[in-house]
Design an enzyme around this catalytic site. Structure first.
Site: not given
Ligand code: NI
Length: 169
Positions: A46, A51, A92-93, A134-135, A138
């Site tokens: 995701g 991000q 998380c990226l 989660h997204e 963000h």
């Molecule tokens: Ni993330």
């Protein structure tokens, strides 16, 4: 399409609250395509626009094994959450190499627009439900490590800053 660079925690831009997408125009469609490519390249499940330093309410997700079922959610809103919650291991990226437990609803229903601007309702459970939550965090400027204890969070912050310094050498 182009690969976008992903902001790394504790970059303060990750705490920006995203604005709604007014219309799914060619600029947003290009952003969606670039975000999907960036997510697949980074082997993530995701990615939120936040991000990649684009502060609009847009997320892309693919939790399929074959990496061939992209889900695009524009202006996502939670309309239902299950009573049951579970603690799941998340990564998380924007916080590479860090995994920890976060409590999330087991199932959610989200209203959103798709990549063409059409309204849709998405019912999700398990990994997809966790990923959506989660997204969506963000988009509110929240990174998953903020659910952890201050002690853990500070340790992660130091580790990330050290890694970023070493990368710049
Ligand atoms: Ni993330």
């Amino acid at each position: 399409m182009a690969l976008l660079s992903i902001l790394c925690y504790p970059d303060p831009r990750l705490h920006t609250v995203a604005k709604p997408v007014a219309v799914v125009d060619s600029r947003i469609k290009r952003l969606i395509a670039d975000m999907l490519q960036t997510m697949y390249e980074a082997k993530g499940i995701g990615l939120a626009a936040t991000q990649v330093d684009e502060h609009v309410r847009l997320i892309v997700i693919d939790v399929s094994e074959e990496r061939d079922q992209p889900l695009v959610l524009v202006n996502p809103q939670l309309v239902w959450t299950s009573q049951e919650t579970h603690i799941n291991e998340e990564g998380c990226l924007s916080v590479p190499g860090i995994y920890d437990g976060v409590e999330r609803f087991d199932a959610v229903t989200v209203s959103a627009q798709d990549g063409e601007g059409k309204s849709r309702l998405v019912q999700a459970e398990d990994l997809l439900a966790v990923c959506i939550q989660h997204e969506m965090d963000h988009l509110m400027g929240k990174v998953f490590v903020e659910y952890l204890s201050p002690l853990k969070r500070n340790r992660i912050k130091k580790k990330m800053l050290k890694a970023q310094r070493e990368e710049q050498r």
